[in-house]
Scaffold this motif. Sequence first.
Motif, PDB file in Angstrom:
ATOM      1  N   PRO A  51       0.779  -1.229   0.068  1.00 20.07           N
ATOM      2  CA  PRO A  51       0.000   0.189  -0.021  1.00 20.07           C
ATOM      3  C   PRO A  51       0.666   1.213  -0.115  1.00 20.07           C
ATOM      4  O   PRO A  51       0.598   2.372  -0.919  1.00 20.07           O
ATOM      5  CB  PRO A  51      -0.931  -0.029   1.241  1.00 20.07           C
ATOM      6  N   ILE A  58       0.635  -5.575  -5.696  1.00 16.41           N
ATOM      7  CA  ILE A  58      -0.293  -5.626  -4.788  1.00 16.41           C
ATOM      8  C   ILE A  58      -1.417  -6.608  -5.079  1.00 16.41           C
ATOM      9  O   ILE A  58      -1.915  -7.599  -4.503  1.00 16.41           O
ATOM     10  CB  ILE A  58      -0.944  -4.455  -4.240  1.00 16.41           C
ATOM     11  N   ASP A  92     -12.195  -7.830   9.441  1.00 15.93           N
ATOM     12  CA  ASP A  92     -11.591  -6.939   9.135  1.00 15.93           C
ATOM     13  C   ASP A  92     -12.319  -6.124   8.130  1.00 15.93           C
ATOM     14  O   ASP A  92     -13.466  -6.448   7.971  1.00 15.93           O
ATOM     15  CB  ASP A  92     -10.173  -7.376   8.455  1.00 15.93           C
ATOM     16  N   PHE A 125     -11.750  -4.652   2.152  1.00 17.29           N
ATOM     17  CA  PHE A 125     -10.447  -4.578   1.591  1.00 17.29           C
ATOM     18  C   PHE A 125      -9.418  -4.134   2.473  1.00 17.29           C
ATOM     19  O   PHE A 125      -9.049  -2.745   2.296  1.00 17.29           O
ATOM     20  CB  PHE A 125     -10.756  -3.876   0.370  1.00 17.29           C
ATOM     21  N   PRO A 126      -8.707  -4.952   3.197  1.00 19.95           N
ATOM     22  CA  PRO A 126      -7.618  -4.416   3.969  1.00 19.95           C
ATOM     23  C   PRO A 126      -6.595  -3.719   3.290  1.00 19.95           C
ATOM     24  O   PRO A 126      -5.939  -2.750   3.802  1.00 19.95           O
ATOM     25  CB  PRO A 126      -7.086  -5.866   4.773  1.00 19.95           C
ATOM     26  N   ARG A 127      -5.903  -4.103   2.162  1.00 18.57           N
ATOM     27  CA  ARG A 127      -5.061  -3.307   1.565  1.00 18.57           C
ATOM     28  C   ARG A 127      -5.390  -2.038   0.850  1.00 18.57           C
ATOM     29  O   ARG A 127      -4.719  -0.974   0.964  1.00 18.57           O
ATOM     30  CB  ARG A 127      -4.305  -4.302   0.333  1.00 18.57           C
TER      31      ARG A 127
END
Lengths: 134, 604
Positions: free
Chosen positions: A18, A54, B144, B147-149
Amino acid sequence: MDDQPGLSDQYRMSSPWPLIVVLGLLFSELGLLFNVFPVAVGGLLLFVGAIAGIVLESGYADRPWNLLAGLGVALCVLGALVTVTQLDSVTLDAITTVVGQPNGIVGRGVELLIAGIVSVVIGAGGRVAESESI
Amino acid sequence: MVEAQLVLTALMGLFLAGVAVWLSRIEDWRSYTPLAGGGGAVGEESGYAHNEKPSGLIRWLTTVDHKDIGILYGVYSIIAFAVGGIMVILMRTELLTPDEAIIGSQFYNSLLTSHGITMLFLFGTPMIAAFGNYFIPLLVNAEDMAFPRINAIAFWMLPPGALLVWAGFLVVPFTDIQPAQTAWTLYTPLSAGVGTGTQAGVSGLGIDFMLLGLHFTGLSATMGAINFIATIFTDRGSDVNWANLDIFSWTMLTQSGLILFAFPLLGSALIMLLLDRNFGTTFFLAEGGGPILWQHLFWFFGHPEVYILALPPMGLVSFILPKFSGRKLFGFKFVVYSTLAIGVLSFGVWAHHMFATGIDPRIRASFEAVSLAIAIPSAVKVFNWTTTLWGGNLRLTAPMLFCVGAVSNFIFGGVTGVFTAAIPIDLVLHDTYYIVGHFHYILMGLLAFTVFAGIYYWFPIITGKMYQKRLAKWHFWLTMIGTNITFFAMLLLGYLGMPRRYATYTFGVGPQQIIEVLHQVTTLGAFILLVGQIIWVWNMIQSWYEAPTLQDNDPWDLKETGQFTNEWGWNERRLETAIADGGEEEEATMTDGGDPVDGSADAE
Ligand code: HEM
Ligand SMILES: [Cu+2]
């Protein structure tokens, strides 16, 4: 959720990508807006690379190469469009005049184009190299 | 020039190489640290035995855990709050005297611009996201965020955004670049760099930086909103449904919807403005789309933005107030309906910011009608809060005090808003301090108050400790008194005709002496507020580091009144696993929603 074969479950609540995506976008935007060639190209490369990374890490793709090349193509198209807007007519003459004396907008178009071409080359290269080694 | 390019190229290359090295090191740790047990090639879920995060700074740079990201958002927002606060203290000090005495008017204008943008985009929106990140997954029983990222990307957009917004101040000592002086509304043609002022050419680069920074924070908000919507829709635990979804999640969901429609529009308008400034387009120039086009686009975003900043705070009041009144929120369903109604209506009122621009009177009249209508769902909430308090068993803890204070301030802010919605009154009050008083009653009085309420209320979950109650009371009373002195005096200044956005008031607009006194009163209020916030920051930091670990799983005695909601349940399980490392205990789902799921009996 994000496990890859061979990668341990350690640190599954963390990802380096990120931050890199953000840095890539930051430098792309700064470079393109202020027309600073190395910052724009470097930033764009970082940005598309980080997106490929990613997506790979999240398990949406098995290999990064197709995505990288695809994003490169998108950059090329964008760069070409930006450059074409500066042509008086679509002839070889017009192109040589514009590229010979690039104005600010052509400069940005070229930055996009070069970053795009590099991404395509890396993407395609990676594909070839990996298909041989597997 | 060529040399500079070469140096830059080398630096950029070095930077890219650095990123690559860093990445490969992190990937190394991830691949080669042996598993705690098992040791097979394929990583299995092995319980609590292995670490989920690296340690130290790297943990915070790479985390994708919603709770860590929530803390990052919170710390970031509080730093922004402090920066914005210091800026306004300088401005208020200048306004102690009618003439230009301490800072020049250009610097004043720069501070004014950055104060507004900092408070709205770098403090308000991210602070709400801080609560959302930490607590929405806990409240809806999700693992969580969806979409954690993307969540982490959304957060990391913010620090560069802040640096860009403040860039003008950071470089002004060394260059000709000036910080932007456009006010947060960025009205064209000024912000498009037309004219001979400091907003064009090299000195205007500060505006370009700021626009890029705003673009970043807008992207961040949009990604965050998509994440909240996806989490609430798809990641709810099996025991959380629409009927028992808690009120804070409802307001976050509505707010995220507003963000989804409002922020991309701002982003596009910002790009158009950047193009006008740098690429010779004429979207907002008189010979092109015209300056009014900017105002339409800006306020189509801008009015929803004020509700983006108001709905979750209203949700926090609706969530926390009942906990200390000993009873459920009165008329839960109507609070949800009013939230949705505000969400829809907020897109139909934007031109009430443009009554004085000479737009068609028929358009003005319809916007007046909708603006008056939006007061109704706002009032519904106030009545529901009041009836929740009515006859309740009130406990005046710090979070409760801030909630009650927020309701009181919101009444001032709301009522003054209804007045300006009436065209004839607005034509008199527009661009005066009255407007500044109006929206600060809501932004400071409601938004900041509920932020404090939320932080105090959840402090035990976030830190495992309790804050110092005496200091919290001081914080409340200083903030309550300071807010009302500052912003009530502003309302009066507005009635006397004092225009907003001026560093001086030597021009004769009204009774000079009264205006001067009122300005000094306003500044006094601001200093009271400053003292209160210093006490607060001290309390937070000292309590986090030095307070004894809290043994009580239910510090607010929520079980007594059957309001021990999911996030506290999660906290209790976490503490019990930490102590006994025992198995999961039985869970009774308790949201604060309208209809109980497993019957209210198991809460007693
Ligand atoms: C009861 C509902 C409300 C009504 C009817 C209302 C009405 C108005 C009107 C008509 C104006 C324009 C005044 C002028 O510039 O001449 C205004 C300005 C403003 N309002 Fe409200 N308002 C309401 C609630 C809110 C809320 C909830 C917020 C914030 C969370 C808010 C924040 C603002 C801000 C920031 C401005 C000033 C914008 C600027 O010119 O810089 N208002 N309001
Ligand atoms: Cu409005």
